[in-house]
Scaffold this motif. Structure first.
Motif, PDB file in Angstrom:
ATOM      1  N   MET A   1       0.848  -1.189   0.000  1.00 10.71           N
ATOM      2  CA  MET A   1       0.000   0.000   0.000  1.00 10.71           C
ATOM      3  C   MET A   1       0.885   1.241   0.000  1.00 10.71           C
ATOM      4  O   MET A   1       1.464   1.614   1.018  1.00 10.71           O
ATOM      5  N   GLY A   2       1.025   1.863  -1.167  1.00 10.99           N
ATOM      6  CA  GLY A   2       1.903   3.006  -1.309  1.00 10.99           C
ATOM      7  C   GLY A   2       1.167   4.292  -1.603  1.00 10.99           C
ATOM      8  O   GLY A   2      -0.067   4.335  -1.688  1.00 10.99           O
ATOM      9  N   ILE A   3       1.938   5.347  -1.773  1.00  8.03           N
ATOM     10  CA  ILE A   3       1.411   6.691  -2.019  1.00  8.03           C
ATOM     11  C   ILE A   3       1.936   7.158  -3.374  1.00  8.03           C
ATOM     12  O   ILE A   3       3.146   7.280  -3.571  1.00  8.03           O
ATOM     13  N   LYS A   4       1.048   7.419  -4.311  1.00 10.70           N
ATOM     14  CA  LYS A   4       1.465   7.826  -5.651  1.00 10.70           C
ATOM     15  C   LYS A   4       1.700   9.332  -5.707  1.00 10.70           C
ATOM     16  O   LYS A   4       0.863  10.123  -5.283  1.00 10.70           O
TER      17      LYS A   4
ATOM     18  N   ALA B   1       5.639   6.357  -3.032  1.00  9.27           N
ATOM     19  CA  ALA B   1       6.292   6.582  -1.746  1.00  9.27           C
ATOM     20  C   ALA B   1       5.851   5.552  -0.719  1.00  9.27           C
ATOM     21  O   ALA B   1       4.750   4.998  -0.804  1.00  9.27           O
ATOM     22  N   THR B   2       6.727   5.340   0.272  1.00  6.59           N
ATOM     23  CA  THR B   2       6.372   4.508   1.421  1.00  6.59           C
ATOM     24  C   THR B   2       6.049   5.349   2.656  1.00  6.59           C
ATOM     25  O   THR B   2       5.466   4.844   3.608  1.00  6.59           O
ATOM     26  N   ARG B   3       6.435   6.626   2.626  1.00  8.87           N
ATOM     27  CA  ARG B   3       6.137   7.551   3.722  1.00  8.87           C
ATOM     28  C   ARG B   3       5.759   8.906   3.147  1.00  8.87           C
ATOM     29  O   ARG B   3       5.981   9.185   1.965  1.00  8.87           O
ATOM     30  N   ASN B   4       5.214   9.784   4.013  1.00  9.34           N
ATOM     31  CA  ASN B   4       4.690  11.068   3.548  1.00  9.34           C
ATOM     32  C   ASN B   4       5.168  12.181   4.475  1.00  9.34           C
ATOM     33  O   ASN B   4       4.425  12.678   5.310  1.00  9.34           O
TER      34      ASN B   4
ATOM     35  N   PHE C   1       9.075  -6.092   4.694  1.00 11.61           N
ATOM     36  CA  PHE C   1       9.174  -5.085   3.629  1.00 11.61           C
ATOM     37  C   PHE C   1       7.776  -4.598   3.252  1.00 11.61           C
ATOM     38  O   PHE C   1       7.527  -3.393   3.144  1.00 11.61           O
ATOM     39  N   ILE C   2       6.870  -5.532   3.036  1.00 14.43           N
ATOM     40  CA  ILE C   2       5.535  -5.191   2.551  1.00 14.43           C
ATOM     41  C   ILE C   2       4.742  -4.435   3.607  1.00 14.43           C
ATOM     42  O   ILE C   2       4.137  -3.390   3.326  1.00 14.43           O
ATOM     43  N   SER C   3       4.738  -4.932   4.837  1.00 12.95           N
ATOM     44  CA  SER C   3       3.907  -4.305   5.873  1.00 12.95           C
ATOM     45  C   SER C   3       4.428  -2.927   6.251  1.00 12.95           C
ATOM     46  O   SER C   3       3.641  -1.983   6.433  1.00 12.95           O
TER      47      SER C   3
ATOM     48  N   GLU D   1       2.958   0.424   8.291  1.00 12.17           N
ATOM     49  CA  GLU D   1       3.209  -0.049   9.652  1.00 12.17           C
ATOM     50  C   GLU D   1       4.538   0.522  10.143  1.00 12.17           C
ATOM     51  O   GLU D   1       5.535   0.527   9.423  1.00 12.17           O
ATOM     52  N   GLN D   2       4.576   0.997  11.382  1.00 12.99           N
ATOM     53  CA  GLN D   2       5.800   1.597  11.916  1.00 12.99           C
ATOM     54  C   GLN D   2       6.840   0.532  12.245  1.00 12.99           C
ATOM     55  O   GLN D   2       6.523  -0.507  12.825  1.00 12.99           O
ATOM     56  N   SER D   3       8.086   0.796  11.903  1.00 12.94           N
ATOM     57  CA  SER D   3       9.189  -0.019  12.390  1.00 12.94           C
ATOM     58  C   SER D   3       9.535   0.444  13.802  1.00 12.94           C
ATOM     59  O   SER D   3       9.069   1.482  14.274  1.00 12.94           O
ATOM     60  N   LYS D   4      10.359  -0.334  14.494  1.00 14.64           N
ATOM     61  CA  LYS D   4      10.714   0.007  15.873  1.00 14.64           C
ATOM     62  C   LYS D   4      11.442   1.353  15.941  1.00 14.64           C
ATOM     63  O   LYS D   4      11.195   2.162  16.848  1.00 14.64           O
ATOM     64  N   SER D   5      12.339   1.607  15.005  1.00 16.20           N
ATOM     65  CA  SER D   5      13.068   2.878  15.049  1.00 16.20           C
ATOM     66  C   SER D   5      12.141   4.054  14.793  1.00 16.20           C
ATOM     67  O   SER D   5      12.311   5.133  15.373  1.00 16.20           O
TER      68      SER D   5
END
Length: 507
Positions: free
Chosen positions: A110-113, A120-123, A477-479, A484-488
């Motif tokens: 689920m990405g951002i066009k 994108a993977t983040r915004n 990678f996908i989630s 979904e937030q990573s720990k960092s």
């Protein structure tokens, strides 16, 4: 030799094994009665046979160094009796390339066009300083949004990222150093994970804003705003102008939605830091499995850190799609040899003290484990630091072995995820690309659960296979690419890890 119980032999031709756990003296290591002659720390090496002075020591079926004194079977093998040495390598350009059909796998994330078609993977919105002289202003802009209510009313914006550094002036105006810094900043300025960017310069620095924009054929607009402190009237007026520019970007940045996109839009930076003797057995090979899956879906992985492939470059030349690609790897290796000699240093100063405490002895040993991160697919291209990556599959980008510096270049090259393996426990994040932390051993994972995303130590204990952990990493990678937030990220790490590689003389 029969399979060892407390120590692991990785290849039939190896003359050392790796301690699965801490081994006490007199522990029987195999069915033939081989005993440890002394205590062997976990992840360190034990000699399986007598090794003569100057004889090669093998791990992974590859030379990791040469004995600096005679070594008895059962003896601890480490910095006191093993050192790097020179030997010939068979580069066999392209010999191990396995051709495959065009990727047909169909998993999505689920990405951002973005308007230009990138995904994108983040915004985030970025505030970037062109020079250290504007760094404080840059940070103060981000600090304003940390305490204001503006972001609360724009929940689809992940945050305001201040990117500062210590360079930008008193360097050759046409030199390689300035061009590389400009290329790095330009990579962030145009990164898909930024919905908008404010760039802040002082005004008199070497790293001027106009040539930076010209290098990208970019024009100022509502989503790309240059500000010059000396023209605006100083510190506070520039802070106010930058805050206002960010506020104007927020509504459009917030008006996004995540949609399913092919995994071919993912570019993953491969990093390892705080490595240990388990890295090349657990986390790095598992990440290699994930990379093979990524490439099968049409995605891209960027291997980097040239000093940390030193001694393993022949494994990459064998996977090069052409002799030209393989020769580019060797050209970079030779540059680093000359650089180390010129600076009166040694490439074998890497591994670090922490790496050595974790069982790694020479850069050859560290590099052989590090290359495993890249999996088994062909090497498609070789790039200079922060150059835009335009090929799919596994590529290599030149960079130092310092993790934040390498990751900065990979993100500038277009990486929208970071996969970071660690044995000692590196605490790392790298906005705007989410960082997935992969532990090589379970004790460290348990001790640092707040920082680690995946435990590959289960491979050593037999609770999981390399393939199973590789699939777990691929699913991460996908989630995480899907939001979904990573720990960092949960810890808010990533504002201070923008570390461009600055080369050339400061005048």
């Amino acid at each position: 030799m029969p399979e060892l119980t407390s120590a692991l032999k990785l290849h039939p031709s190896d003359n050392v094994a790796i301690a699965r756990v801490a081994i006490t003296a007199d522990t029987v290591l195999d069915a033939h009665g081989l005993k440890a002659l002394q205590d062997i720390p976990a992840a360190h090496k034990v000699a399986l046979t007598a090794i003569a002075l100057d004889e090669a020591v093998y791990r992974y079926g590859q030379i990791i160094g040469f004995a600096t004194k005679p070594i008895s079977a059962g003896e601890h093998v480490h910095v006191h009796n093993l050192a790097i040495g020179s030997f010939s390598k068979d580069y066999a350009f392209g010999e191990d390339v396995v051709t495959s059909d065009v990727a047909t796998a169909t998993r999505t994330f689920m990405g951002i066009k973005r308007p230009d078609g990138r995904v994108a993977t983040r915004n985030y919105i970025a505030v970037i300083s062109t020079v250290n002289c504007s760094a404080s202003v840059t940070k103060k802009v981000a600090q304003y949004f940390n305490v204001s209510e503006d972001l609360h009313s724009h929940p689809n914006v992940d945050g305001i990222v201040p990117l500062t550094h210590s360079f930008g002036c008193c360097i050759d105006h046409n030199g390689e150093g300035l061009l590389q810094l400009r290329r790095t900043i330009a990579g962030y300025m145009s990164h898909a994970n930024f919905a908008g960017v404010v760039l802040i310069g002082l005004g008199c620095e070497a790293n001027q804003l106009k040539p930076l924009f010209d290098s990208q054929d970019a024009e100022p607009n509502a989503r790309l705003v240059p500000l010059v402190m000396q023209e605006l009237g100083g510190t506070q007026k520039t802070i106010d102008a930058a805050i206002e520019a960010v506020k104007k970007m927020l509504p459009e940045a917030n008006a996004i939605k995540r949609e399913p996109f092919p995994i071919s839009h993912l570019t993953v930076a491969l990093q390892c830091g705080g490595s240990d003797g388990y890295s090349g057995i657990t986390a790095n090979p598992a990440l290699g499995v994930a990379v093979d899956l990524l490439v099968a879906h049409g995605g891209t992985a960027i291997l980097s850190e040239t000093p940390e492939i030193y001694g393993a470059e022949h494994l990459l030349t064998r996977r090069a799609t052409s002799r030209e690609v393989g020769e580019k790897i060797l050209e970079r290796i030779h540059w680093w040899e000359s650089y180390a000699e010129r600076e009166r240093g040694s490439i074998d100063n890497n591994p670090t003290p922490g790496n050595k405490a974790g069982g790694l002895t020479t850069i050859l040993e560290k590099s052989l484990g590090a290359v495993a991160k890249s999996g088994s697919t062909p090497l498609m291209g070789v790039y200079r630091y922060a150059e835009p990556v335009n090929e799919k599959g596994v590529v290599f980008m030149d960079a130092p072995g310092y993790d934040p510096m390498g990751a900065t270049g990979q993100i500038a090259s277009g990486a929208n995820l970071v996969a970071f393996t660690t044995g000692r426990g590196s605490c790392f994040g790298a906005k705007p690309a989410p960082s997935i932390k992969i532990a090589t051993n379970s004790p460290m994972f348990e001790r640092m659960k707040d920082d680690m995303d995946i435990d590959c130590g289960q491979i050593m204990t037999g609770q999981a296979t390399v393939e199973e952990k590789g699939r777990e990493i691929f699913e991460a990678f996908i989630s995480i690419a899907s939001g979904e937030q990573s720990k960092s990220e949960a810890l808010g790490i990533g504002d201070e890890e923008f570390v461009p590689w600055m080369i050339g003389a400061q005048m």
